[in-house]
Design a protein around this motif. Structure first.
Motif, PDB file in Angstrom:
ATOM      1  N   ASP A  18      75.854  16.742 -39.248  1.00 24.74           N
ATOM      2  CA  ASP A  18      74.696  17.403 -38.660  1.00 24.74           C
ATOM      3  C   ASP A  18      73.848  16.350 -37.953  1.00 24.74           C
ATOM      4  O   ASP A  18      73.217  15.507 -38.586  1.00 24.74           O
ATOM      5  N   TRP A  19      73.836  16.396 -36.631  1.00 23.03           N
ATOM      6  CA  TRP A  19      73.134  15.379 -35.841  1.00 23.03           C
ATOM      7  C   TRP A  19      71.626  15.456 -36.029  1.00 23.03           C
ATOM      8  O   TRP A  19      70.943  14.439 -36.006  1.00 23.03           O
ATOM      9  N   ALA A  20      71.090  16.639 -36.236  1.00 22.06           N
ATOM     10  CA  ALA A  20      69.644  16.777 -36.445  1.00 22.06           C
ATOM     11  C   ALA A  20      69.241  16.102 -37.749  1.00 22.06           C
ATOM     12  O   ALA A  20      68.237  15.388 -37.804  1.00 22.06           O
ATOM     13  N   PHE A  21      70.018  16.302 -38.801  1.00 30.98           N
ATOM     14  CA  PHE A  21      69.728  15.663 -40.077  1.00 30.98           C
ATOM     15  C   PHE A  21      69.822  14.150 -39.958  1.00 30.98           C
ATOM     16  O   PHE A  21      68.943  13.427 -40.449  1.00 30.98           O
ATOM     17  N   ALA A  22      70.869  13.665 -39.325  1.00 28.44           N
ATOM     18  CA  ALA A  22      71.042  12.215 -39.181  1.00 28.44           C
ATOM     19  C   ALA A  22      69.897  11.608 -38.378  1.00 28.44           C
ATOM     20  O   ALA A  22      69.355  10.561 -38.744  1.00 28.44           O
ATOM     21  N   GLY A  23      69.506  12.265 -37.299  1.00 24.42           N
ATOM     22  CA  GLY A  23      68.415  11.751 -36.472  1.00 24.42           C
ATOM     23  C   GLY A  23      67.092  11.729 -37.210  1.00 24.42           C
ATOM     24  O   GLY A  23      66.337  10.755 -37.122  1.00 24.42           O
ATOM     25  N   LEU A  24      66.807  12.788 -37.948  1.00 23.18           N
ATOM     26  CA  LEU A  24      65.550  12.833 -38.708  1.00 23.18           C
ATOM     27  C   LEU A  24      65.536  11.825 -39.849  1.00 23.18           C
ATOM     28  O   LEU A  24      64.499  11.213 -40.129  1.00 23.18           O
ATOM     29  N   ALA A  25      66.662  11.634 -40.502  1.00 25.88           N
ATOM     30  CA  ALA A  25      66.725  10.653 -41.587  1.00 25.88           C
ATOM     31  C   ALA A  25      66.527   9.240 -41.044  1.00 25.88           C
ATOM     32  O   ALA A  25      65.788   8.438 -41.633  1.00 25.88           O
ATOM     33  N   ILE A  26      67.145   8.934 -39.926  1.00 27.61           N
ATOM     34  CA  ILE A  26      66.973   7.614 -39.313  1.00 27.61           C
ATOM     35  C   ILE A  26      65.536   7.423 -38.859  1.00 27.61           C
ATOM     36  O   ILE A  26      64.943   6.354 -39.058  1.00 27.61           O
ATOM     37  N   ALA A  27      64.939   8.453 -38.280  1.00 25.02           N
ATOM     38  CA  ALA A  27      63.550   8.352 -37.827  1.00 25.02           C
ATOM     39  C   ALA A  27      62.607   8.161 -39.017  1.00 25.02           C
ATOM     40  O   ALA A  27      61.651   7.379 -38.936  1.00 25.02           O
ATOM     41  N   TRP A  28      62.862   8.855 -40.125  1.00 21.38           N
ATOM     42  CA  TRP A  28      62.002   8.733 -41.306  1.00 21.38           C
ATOM     43  C   TRP A  28      62.079   7.320 -41.893  1.00 21.38           C
ATOM     44  O   TRP A  28      61.064   6.722 -42.251  1.00 21.38           O
ATOM     45  N   VAL A  29      63.283   6.784 -41.988  1.00 19.24           N
ATOM     46  CA  VAL A  29      63.452   5.427 -42.510  1.00 19.24           C
ATOM     47  C   VAL A  29      62.841   4.414 -41.543  1.00 19.24           C
ATOM     48  O   VAL A  29      62.197   3.453 -41.970  1.00 19.24           O
ATOM     49  N   ALA A  30      63.008   4.622 -40.248  1.00 18.77           N
ATOM     50  CA  ALA A  30      62.433   3.710 -39.257  1.00 18.77           C
ATOM     51  C   ALA A  30      60.910   3.731 -39.306  1.00 18.77           C
ATOM     52  O   ALA A  30      60.263   2.700 -39.103  1.00 18.77           O
ATOM     53  N   LEU A  31      60.335   4.882 -39.579  1.00 19.57           N
ATOM     54  CA  LEU A  31      58.888   4.982 -39.704  1.00 19.57           C
ATOM     55  C   LEU A  31      58.372   4.083 -40.824  1.00 19.57           C
ATOM     56  O   LEU A  31      57.356   3.417 -40.680  1.00 19.57           O
ATOM     57  N   PHE A  32      59.101   4.043 -41.916  1.00 20.11           N
ATOM     58  CA  PHE A  32      58.679   3.221 -43.044  1.00 20.11           C
ATOM     59  C   PHE A  32      59.018   1.748 -42.849  1.00 20.11           C
ATOM     60  O   PHE A  32      58.613   0.914 -43.644  1.00 20.11           O
ATOM     61  N   ALA A  33      59.758   1.421 -41.825  1.00 17.64           N
ATOM     62  CA  ALA A  33      60.040   0.023 -41.518  1.00 17.64           C
ATOM     63  C   ALA A  33      58.921  -0.598 -40.684  1.00 17.64           C
ATOM     64  O   ALA A  33      58.885  -1.811 -40.517  1.00 17.64           O
ATOM     65  N   LEU A  34      58.011   0.210 -40.184  1.00 24.13           N
ATOM     66  CA  LEU A  34      56.894  -0.310 -39.404  1.00 24.13           C
ATOM     67  C   LEU A  34      55.965  -1.127 -40.296  1.00 24.13           C
ATOM     68  O   LEU A  34      55.794  -0.816 -41.483  1.00 24.13           O
ATOM     69  N   PRO A  35      55.348  -2.164 -39.747  1.00 27.15           N
ATOM     70  CA  PRO A  35      54.494  -3.038 -40.574  1.00 27.15           C
ATOM     71  C   PRO A  35      53.328  -2.317 -41.241  1.00 27.15           C
ATOM     72  O   PRO A  35      52.942  -2.676 -42.352  1.00 27.15           O
ATOM     73  N   GLY A  36      52.771  -1.317 -40.633  1.00 29.99           N
ATOM     74  CA  GLY A  36      51.643  -0.602 -41.229  1.00 29.99           C
ATOM     75  C   GLY A  36      52.015   0.112 -42.508  1.00 29.99           C
ATOM     76  O   GLY A  36      51.205   0.233 -43.431  1.00 29.99           O
ATOM     77  N   PHE A  37      53.227   0.592 -42.605  1.00 31.39           N
ATOM     78  CA  PHE A  37      53.661   1.298 -43.811  1.00 31.39           C
ATOM     79  C   PHE A  37      54.056   0.330 -44.916  1.00 31.39           C
ATOM     80  O   PHE A  37      54.017   0.671 -46.086  1.00 31.39           O
ATOM     81  N   ARG A  38      54.452  -0.878 -44.549  1.00 32.69           N
ATOM     82  CA  ARG A  38      54.821  -1.864 -45.562  1.00 32.69           C
ATOM     83  C   ARG A  38      53.599  -2.383 -46.310  1.00 32.69           C
ATOM     84  O   ARG A  38      53.717  -2.895 -47.406  1.00 32.69           O
ATOM     85  N   ALA A  39      52.427  -2.268 -45.737  1.00 32.31           N
ATOM     86  CA  ALA A  39      51.209  -2.761 -46.381  1.00 32.31           C
ATOM     87  C   ALA A  39      50.881  -1.950 -47.633  1.00 32.31           C
ATOM     88  O   ALA A  39      50.296  -2.471 -48.575  1.00 32.31           O
ATOM     89  N   HIS A  40      51.241  -0.712 -47.668  1.00 32.73           N
ATOM     90  CA  HIS A  40      50.954   0.163 -48.807  1.00 32.73           C
ATOM     91  C   HIS A  40      52.235   0.352 -49.625  1.00 32.73           C
ATOM     92  O   HIS A  40      52.794   1.448 -49.695  1.00 32.73           O
ATOM     93  N   ALA A  41      52.686  -0.710 -50.249  1.00 35.99           N
ATOM     94  CA  ALA A  41      53.970  -0.687 -50.949  1.00 35.99           C
ATOM     95  C   ALA A  41      53.980   0.277 -52.130  1.00 35.99           C
ATOM     96  O   ALA A  41      55.018   0.833 -52.457  1.00 35.99           O
ATOM     97  N   THR A  42      52.839   0.490 -52.752  1.00 35.90           N
ATOM     98  CA  THR A  42      52.828   1.370 -53.923  1.00 35.90           C
ATOM     99  C   THR A  42      53.021   2.833 -53.536  1.00 35.90           C
ATOM    100  O   THR A  42      53.518   3.613 -54.336  1.00 35.90           O
ATOM    101  N   LEU A  43      52.637   3.180 -52.326  1.00 41.69           N
ATOM    102  CA  LEU A  43      52.797   4.568 -51.882  1.00 41.69           C
ATOM    103  C   LEU A  43      54.005   4.775 -50.987  1.00 41.69           C
ATOM    104  O   LEU A  43      54.537   5.882 -50.905  1.00 41.69           O
TER     105      LEU A  43
END
Length: 66
Positions: A18-43
């Motif tokens: 399912d290409w939609a699932f794969a694309g959304l999963a990659i986008a979600w993981v990429a979002l958390f790879a951004l430096p702003g999200f790494r600052a809040h490691a507990t959440l």
């Protein structure tokens, strides 16, 4: 060239159903790879997990309805 494209499409199709699932999963993981999200490691860890879990549940339910 056409043969190469068809061969690559078949190989990727073995892993991606399912290409939609794969694309959304990659986008979600990429979002958390951004430096702003790494600052809040507990959440960010639980949010990453819950987001992927919801994504899996939604797409499994969608697939089951078909």
């Amino acid at each position: 060239m056409n043969f190469l494209r068809n061969a690559l499409t078949e190989i990727v199709g073995l892993f991606v159903d399912d290409w939609a699932f794969a694309g959304l999963a990659i986008a979600w993981v990429a979002l958390f790879a951004l430096p702003g999200f790494r600052a809040h490691a507990t959440l960010s860890g639980p949010a990453l997990f819950l987001g992927l879990a919801v994504l899996v549940l939604v797409f499994v339910a969608r697939k089951a309805r078909r």
